[in-house]
Scaffold this motif. Structure first.
Motif, PDB file in Angstrom:
ATOM      1  N   TYR A  69      -9.694 -34.165  11.308  1.00  0.00           N
ATOM      2  CA  TYR A  69     -10.149 -34.931  10.210  1.00  0.00           C
ATOM      3  C   TYR A  69     -11.747 -34.649   9.993  1.00  0.00           C
ATOM      4  CZ  TYR A  69     -10.114 -37.716  14.629  1.00  0.00           C
ATOM      5  OH  TYR A  69     -10.031 -38.363  15.748  1.00  0.00           O
ATOM      6  N   THR A 114      -0.077 -40.609   5.120  1.00  0.00           N
ATOM      7  CA  THR A 114      -0.958 -40.530   3.842  1.00  0.00           C
ATOM      8  C   THR A 114      -2.562 -39.987   4.198  1.00  0.00           C
ATOM      9  OG1 THR A 114      -1.610 -42.768   4.166  1.00  0.00           O
ATOM     10  CG2 THR A 114       0.287 -42.426   2.714  1.00  0.00           C
ATOM     11  N   GLY A 115      -2.700 -40.087   5.325  1.00  0.00           N
ATOM     12  CA  GLY A 115      -3.846 -39.764   6.070  1.00  0.00           C
ATOM     13  C   GLY A 115      -3.899 -40.416   7.500  1.00  0.00           C
ATOM     14  N   TYR A 145      -8.978 -38.493  -2.814  1.00  0.00           N
ATOM     15  CA  TYR A 145      -9.264 -39.152  -1.666  1.00  0.00           C
ATOM     16  C   TYR A 145      -8.955 -40.493  -1.770  1.00  0.00           C
ATOM     17  CZ  TYR A 145     -12.465 -35.409  -0.175  1.00  0.00           C
ATOM     18  OH  TYR A 145     -12.916 -34.133  -0.121  1.00  0.00           O
ATOM     19  N   HIS A 192     -11.958 -37.960   6.044  1.00  0.00           N
ATOM     20  CA  HIS A 192     -10.482 -38.118   5.794  1.00  0.00           C
ATOM     21  C   HIS A 192      -9.972 -36.970   6.673  1.00  0.00           C
ATOM     22  CE1 HIS A 192     -12.793 -34.984   3.415  1.00  0.00           C
ATOM     23  NE2 HIS A 192     -11.933 -34.117   3.827  1.00  0.00           N
ATOM     24  N   MET A 193      -8.487 -37.091   6.483  1.00  0.00           N
ATOM     25  CA  MET A 193      -7.709 -36.047   7.266  1.00  0.00           C
ATOM     26  C   MET A 193      -7.661 -35.060   6.468  1.00  0.00           C
ATOM     27  SD  MET A 193      -3.788 -36.537   8.686  1.00  0.00           S
ATOM     28  CE  MET A 193      -3.018 -36.083   7.245  1.00  0.00           C
ATOM     29  N   SER A 242      -9.675 -43.275   3.387  1.00  0.00           N
ATOM     30  CA  SER A 242      -9.482 -42.184   2.456  1.00  0.00           C
ATOM     31  C   SER A 242      -8.312 -41.535   2.693  1.00  0.00           C
ATOM     32  CB  SER A 242     -10.717 -41.216   2.453  1.00  0.00           C
ATOM     33  OG  SER A 242     -11.768 -41.666   2.055  1.00  0.00           O
ATOM     34  N   ILE A 243      -7.302 -40.903   1.754  1.00  0.00           N
ATOM     35  CA  ILE A 243      -6.409 -40.163   2.048  1.00  0.00           C
ATOM     36  C   ILE A 243      -6.499 -38.832   2.303  1.00  0.00           C
ATOM     37  CG2 ILE A 243      -5.006 -41.960   0.472  1.00  0.00           C
ATOM     38  CD1 ILE A 243      -5.175 -39.762  -1.709  1.00  0.00           C
ATOM     39  N   ALA A 244      -5.563 -38.045   2.683  1.00  0.00           N
ATOM     40  CA  ALA A 244      -5.696 -36.827   3.312  1.00  0.00           C
ATOM     41  C   ALA A 244      -5.507 -35.674   2.062  1.00  0.00           C
ATOM     42  CB  ALA A 244      -4.410 -36.308   4.027  1.00  0.00           C
ATOM     43  N   HIS A 245      -5.765 -34.400   2.346  1.00  0.00           N
ATOM     44  CA  HIS A 245      -5.958 -33.471   1.325  1.00  0.00           C
ATOM     45  C   HIS A 245      -4.516 -33.199   0.899  1.00  0.00           C
ATOM     46  CE1 HIS A 245     -10.056 -31.996   1.221  1.00  0.00           C
ATOM     47  NE2 HIS A 245     -10.083 -31.832   2.394  1.00  0.00           N
ATOM     48  N   SER A 286     -11.750 -42.762  13.171  1.00  0.00           N
ATOM     49  CA  SER A 286     -10.947 -42.515  11.793  1.00  0.00           C
ATOM     50  C   SER A 286     -11.804 -43.114  10.495  1.00  0.00           C
ATOM     51  CB  SER A 286      -9.606 -43.198  11.746  1.00  0.00           C
ATOM     52  OG  SER A 286      -9.889 -44.570  12.093  1.00  0.00           O
TER      53      SER A 286
END
Length: 322
Positions: free
Chosen positions: A137, A80-81, A37, A105-106, A60-63, A101
Motif C-alpha cells: 500500500y 476493494t482495498g 480511488y 491506498h492499496m 481509498s480503493i485499490a488500483h 491503512s
C-alpha cells in the motif's frame, strides 16, 4: 460484439471479472468497474448494475479490485482495498493494518495461501482465517500479510513496495516465496545498495534476496517457468531480463527496434505479461510498449506445462494496475 452497455462517467479506471452471481455458472461473468480511488460498481453479464459502493470502510480503493472465494461457497468476495465486501457489496471486514491503512491506498494484493477446510461432527467447514493474502500500500510505504478475515500477520515498512507475485523461485527452500518490486526509487536515493529493484521474501516476511536491476523503475515483473526446472524465473520488463531466485541473471531478451525508433531505445520501457500465445498450453512472454505500438512475443521452448489449464492469451484480469 456480443453486447454493449453504458457505465457511469469515471468508471473506466480499471475493471475486474469476478463471480458474484454464483451458480449455475460458477465462473467469472460479472464485472467490477471503478474510479481511481473512490467508487466501485458491480455489473452482471447482461449489463445490469448490481450495486455500487463509495470508499468502502471510509478508505481509498485499490488500483485493481481483487476477487477471492475464501469461504468456498462458489461465490466470490471482493477485496476493494482495505475492505472486503460480499457479493451484495456489503462490507465484511476492514483489514487491521496496525494503524497504517489510513495512509493512501492499496497498490496490489495476491493470494498466498487458500485456507483449508476442516470437519466438525462430519460437517465440512471452510476456514477463511487460514488463508493468507499479501498486499502493498502506497504512502505508508509498506508490504504486509493479512489472513482471510483481515488480521495482520506481519508488515514491513520503508520502501514504495508495489507489485507482488507469489511463486516458487528457490529450490533450496520449502514452499512459495513472495516477490515484490520497489517503484519510485528516486525517493530512496542514498540507500541504493539495499533498495534493489526487487525483494524476495519468505512466508514470514524474512528478506531472502535483493535484486538490483540497475534501473530507476522496475516496470512490471512476472514469474514464468522458462528453463524447465522445478522453479520459476523472474522477468523484469524494464531491463528485459530473466533472474533466478538468488538474483543471478539468466537471460536478456532481444528487442530489435523498428527503423525510426531506434534512437528512442533508452526511453522505451516495455510492459510485460505471460500467457499462452501459441496454443500449446505453456505460458510465453510478451513485451509491449504503448507509445510506439511495439510488441515482442517470445515462445517458451523449454518451460514445463502447468497442471492447471493456461488459457490462450493473457487470461482474465490482466492489468498494468497489477
Amino acid at each position: 460484439m456480443k453486447r454493449r452497455f453504458e457505465i457511469p462517467v469515471g468508471a473506466d479506471d480499471c475493471f475486474t471479472f469476478c463471480n458474484i452471481s454464483g451458480p449455475p455458472f460458477g465462473h467469472p461473468r460479472d464485472i467490477i468497474f471503478k474510479t481511481r480511488y473512490t467508487r466501485l460498481w458491480a455489473y452482471d453479464y447482461e449489463g445490469n448494475q448490481l450495486w455500487t459502493i463509495y470508499r468502502p470502510g471510509k478508505h481509498s480503493i485499490a488500483h485493481q479490485a481483487r476477487s477471492f472465494d475464501l469461504d468456498r461457497d462458489g461465490i466470490d468476495e471482493v477485496l476493494t482495498g482495505f475492505a472486503m465486501v460480499d457479493e451484495k457489496g456489503n462490507p465484511m471486514w476492514l483489514a487491521n493494518m496496525d494503524g497504517n491503512s489510513a495512509a493512501g491506498h492499496m497498490d496490489c494484493a495476491k493470494l498466498f495461501h487458500q485456507g483449508s477446510e476442516y470437519i466438525v461432527e462430519k460437517i465440512l467447514h471452510p476456514a477463511p482465517s487460514l488463508s493468507k493474502i499479501v498486499l502493498t500500500y502506497c504512502n505508508a510505504r509498506r508490504i504486509a500479510m493479512i489472513d482471510g478475515v483481515g488480521n495482520l500477520v506481519w508488515g514491513i515498512s520503508g520502501r514504495h513496495f508495489e507489485t507482488v507475485n507469489v511463486g516458487k523461485v528457490r529450490s533450496d527452500l520449502f514452499g512459495k516465496q513472495i516477490i515484490v518490486d520497489i517503484q519510485h526509487r528516486e525517493d530512496d536515493i542514498g540507500d541504493e545498495v539495499d533498495i534493489g529493484g526487487l525483494w524476495i521474501l519468505d512466508e514470514n516476511g524474512k528478506k531472502l534476496t535483493v535484486i538490483n536491476t540497475n534501473t530507476l523503475a522496475v516496470g512490471i515483473h512476472k514469474l514464468i517457468n522458462w528453463f524447465g526446472a522445478d522453479v520459476e524465473s523472474i522477468l523484469v520488463s524494464a531491463n528485459k531480463t530473466l533472474y533466478d531466485g538468488y538474483g543471478n541473471k539468466q537471460a536478456i531478451l532481444d528487442t530489435p527496434l523498428l527503423k525510426g525508433v531506434a534512437e528512442k531505445q533508452d526511453e522505451l520501457t516495455p510492459m510485460a505479461f505471460t500467457g499462452d500465445m501459441t496454443g500449446d498450453g505453456i505460458p510465453d512472454i510478451v513485451l509491449y510498449n504503448n507509445s510506439e505500438a511495439l510488441i515482442y512475443i517470445y515462445k517458451n521452448e523449454n518451460g514445463i506445462k502447468p497442471y492447471a489449464k493456461v488459457n490462450l492469451g493473457s487470461g482474465m484480469n490482466y492489468s498494468i494496475h497489477r
